[in-house]
Design an enzyme around this catalytic site. Structure first.
Site: not given
Length: 298
Positions: A148, A172, A244, A247, A270, A279
């Site tokens: 990110r 995150k 992004h 990514r 994730h 994806y």
């Protein structure tokens, strides 16, 4: 109880007890400020403790006229979290948004770049400029490690473990993960570090920060966006490209080449495999090839 007062308390709760990043706290705060401004504009002197479901329904109805369903859904989710906090602190007994549903959202497939387009963007970098080697290392790291943009700007020299073949990434909620790094990405980071960065005058607080601006300070997220946008314009790529996008391309190309979805999940950071599964929708042709190659009834 005033909205400004409870908002300050809520921000401290998110920061200290939930351990959220400043960006996440800012987003949650904006949701509450939208609501309090709407109440003020409509001359409704209603406190966070007394606001009702009907009033919130009207707010969401007005909001839907101005923003898309995705933004509307995010605001509803943010406000639900806020009123759950009010219950937790025993300011309220119920959540007035409990029975209010978010709009149904279609799953948005991420934009991706072909390998030839990534090569074109990197080739377009002017390596004779002061920031050329840095910018090449930035793009190689975004694509080579699937970071990110905030993870890239926060990357430290002390997070680089090249002998072991990985970097440590703070994602995150300040959650750390280890991401493998390939020889190409490692090569261009080392060129930047040993030939460019070493000659910079660096601010004391940025001594351990990997990517720096010309003044020796950490790069901002906005600067990374600007670098990518300018290169896209220079190469004539008309896709909606942002940091992004690299990514997304990282994950898509790994999947297309046979990587395990759970491995991709771990590298992207994730929490849920459901997030990574988006994806699998990007390249249906690849999934057909998997069936034809591995299924016993092919």
């Amino acid at each position: 109880m005033k909205w400004s007062q409870v908002l300050t308390d809520y921000e401290n709760y998110l920061r200290l007890e939930r351990g959220l990043s400043e960006n996440s706290i800012l987003n949650y705060s904006l949701d509450i400020k939208k609501l309090s401004r709407w109440l003020e504009n409509n001359e409704m002197a209603i406190s966070p403790i007394s606001i009702s479901e009907d009033t919130l329904q009207q707010f969401i109805y007005d909001l839907a006229k101005k923003v898309n369903p995705r933004s509307q859904s995010r605001t509803i989710s943010g406000l639900k979290g806020f009123f759950n906090y009010m219950i937790f602190e025993e300011y309220r007994k119920t959540n007035p948004l409990e029975l209010i549903d978010s709009p149904k959202l279609g799953r948005k497939l991420p934009d991706t770049l072909a390998l030839s387009e990534i090569d074109a963007l990197i080739t377009a970098i002017d390596l004779s400029s002061k920031q050329g080697e840095r910018n090449r290392a930035i793009l190689e790291t975004l694509y080579g490690c699937g970071l990110r943009v905030s993870e890239l700007t926060n990357l430290k020299i002390s997070d680089l473990f090249f002998d072991e073949g990985f970097i440590k990434v703070s994602g995150k909620g300040d959650k750390e993960r280890l991401v493998p790094i390939g020889p190409t990405t490692e090569k261009y980071i080392n060129i930047y570090r040993k030939e460019i960065r070493v000659h910079q005058k660096i601010k004391p607080q940025a001594m351990d920060t990997l990517f720096l601006n010309q003044h020796g300070s950490p790069l901002t997220r906005a600067m990374i966006f600007t670098i990518v946008k300018r290169l896209a314009e220079k190469t004539g790529i008309r896709k909606n490209i942002s940091p992004h996008t690299f990514r997304h391309s990282f994950a898509t190309h790994l999947l297309e080449n046979g990587a395990d979805l759970m491995a991709i999940q771990q590298m992207l950071g994730h929490e849920s495999i459901t997030t990574t599964e988006i994806y699998t929708h990007v390249d249906r042709r690849h999934l057909s090839e998997v069936i034809n190659k591995f299924h016993p009834r092919k």
